[in-house]
Design an enzyme around this catalytic site. Structure first.
Site, mmCIF file in Angstrom:
data_model
loop_
_atom_site.group_PDB
_atom_site.id
_atom_site.type_symbol
_atom_site.label_atom_id
_atom_site.label_comp_id
_atom_site.label_asym_id
_atom_site.label_seq_id
_atom_site.Cartn_x
_atom_site.Cartn_y
_atom_site.Cartn_z
ATOM 1 N N ASP A 157 0.830 -1.208 0.000
ATOM 2 C CA ASP A 157 0.000 0.000 0.000
ATOM 3 C C ASP A 157 0.867 1.262 0.000
ATOM 4 O O ASP A 157 1.849 1.345 0.737
ATOM 5 C CB ASP A 157 -0.892 0.026 1.239
ATOM 6 C CG ASP A 157 -1.839 -1.168 1.293
ATOM 7 O OD1 ASP A 157 -1.745 -2.048 0.411
ATOM 8 O OD2 ASP A 157 -2.662 -1.216 2.220
ATOM 9 N N ASP B 282 -4.117 0.112 -3.574
ATOM 10 C CA ASP B 282 -4.224 1.094 -2.494
ATOM 11 C C ASP B 282 -3.228 2.223 -2.673
ATOM 12 O O ASP B 282 -2.448 2.562 -1.787
ATOM 13 C CB ASP B 282 -4.044 0.424 -1.134
ATOM 14 C CG ASP B 282 -5.258 -0.424 -0.751
ATOM 15 O OD1 ASP B 282 -6.244 -0.429 -1.518
ATOM 16 O OD2 ASP B 282 -5.219 -1.071 0.301
ATOM 17 N N ASN C 46 -8.758 -2.264 -2.649
ATOM 18 C CA ASN C 46 -10.110 -1.944 -2.195
ATOM 19 C C ASN C 46 -10.355 -0.447 -2.124
ATOM 20 O O ASN C 46 -11.487 0.019 -2.313
ATOM 21 C CB ASN C 46 -10.387 -2.595 -0.833
ATOM 22 C CG ASN C 46 -9.474 -2.057 0.266
ATOM 23 O OD1 ASN C 46 -8.253 -2.101 0.145
ATOM 24 N ND2 ASN C 46 -10.071 -1.555 1.349
ATOM 25 N N HIS C 47 -9.296 0.357 -1.916
ATOM 26 C CA HIS C 47 -9.492 1.803 -1.834
ATOM 27 C C HIS C 47 -9.798 2.403 -3.207
ATOM 28 O O HIS C 47 -10.602 3.330 -3.310
ATOM 29 C CB HIS C 47 -8.262 2.467 -1.202
ATOM 30 C CG HIS C 47 -8.209 2.286 0.282
ATOM 31 N ND1 HIS C 47 -8.638 3.231 1.181
ATOM 32 C CD2 HIS C 47 -7.790 1.228 1.031
ATOM 33 C CE1 HIS C 47 -8.488 2.790 2.410
ATOM 34 N NE2 HIS C 47 -7.959 1.571 2.344
#
Length: 219
Positions: free
Chosen positions: A98, A134, A169-170
């Site tokens: 990330d 991410d 997911n972000h």
């Protein structure tokens, strides 16, 4: 020109030689702002016909070259259809986690992986690197990170390697309009992006150029 007045390029023959490079120059300038001073790949000069005998009409060969560059740029992307993706084994594989809008952290991670030098240029050779998603939220450097990743994808490809950038997911949450993890610095970052895009459009309009649309890096 030279008298304190703005003269559109298409009405001033002295500016004729500037016409093909003005738009790309503005794009490179604005992209450098987006990248927070980082290196960017300016697009090639666009040669357009401006009426009369001035300018060069795009030939069929030019169109073919443009289509080829666009196809190569699209080839950098993962398949759009869902399902499993199988790739050949790599001699060296590096995974980057990330990044969350932190350009300094992102740069350090790529350097720790032996992928970029002190100037941010790809030195990974044939390495296959995977950024697992991410890139967005929680930081204020989201736009600069996106520009860095796009540039490194091209540099990796040119060196015989590959940088695979995945959605996390972000990214999925943002696309779905769910911004609960979007901090104010990130929101302000995209406000600045919009302002710089409008600046670029205004600069192009000063010289009779249209704003233009989005372009794929490498196309």
């Amino acid at each position: 020109m030279g008298n304190g007045k703005s003269v559109p390029l298409d009405t001033d023959p002295r500016c004729e030689t500037l016409a093909p490079i003005w738009g790309p120059f503005v794009d490179a300038f604005v992209d450098t702002l987006h990248a927070k001073g980082g290196a960017v790949h300016p697009p090639p000069p666009r040669e357009t016909r401006r009426g009369g005998s001035r300018g060069r009409r795009a030939s069929d060969g030019d169109a073919d070259d443009g289509a080829k560059r666009l196809a190569e740029a699209h080839a950098l992307r993962s398949p759009g259809s869902p399902g499993s993706v199988f790739r050949p084994a790599a001699e060296r594989l590096v995974a980057i986690g990330d990044l969350h809008g932190d350009l300094n952290k992102a740069t350090r991670a790529f350097r720790a992986g032996g992928l970029i030098d002190s100037h941010g240029k790809w030195i990974g050779g044939a390495t296959v690197a995977v950024q697992v998603g991410d890139q967005l939220d929680r930081g204020g450097d989201e736009v600069a990170i996106l520009y860095m990743l796009e540039r490194l994808r091209r540099e990796a490809r040119d060196a015989g390697g590959e940088l695979i950038v995945m959605n996390g997911n972000h990214e999925t949450l943002n696309v779905a309009g769910r911004f609960r993890y979007a901090f104010e610095p990130g929101i302000e970052d995209f406000r600045r992006w919009r302002g710089r895009q409008l600046l670029g459009a205004a600069l192009k309009a000063k010289c009779g150029e249209k704003p233009g649309g989005c372009a794929i890096v490498g196309a």
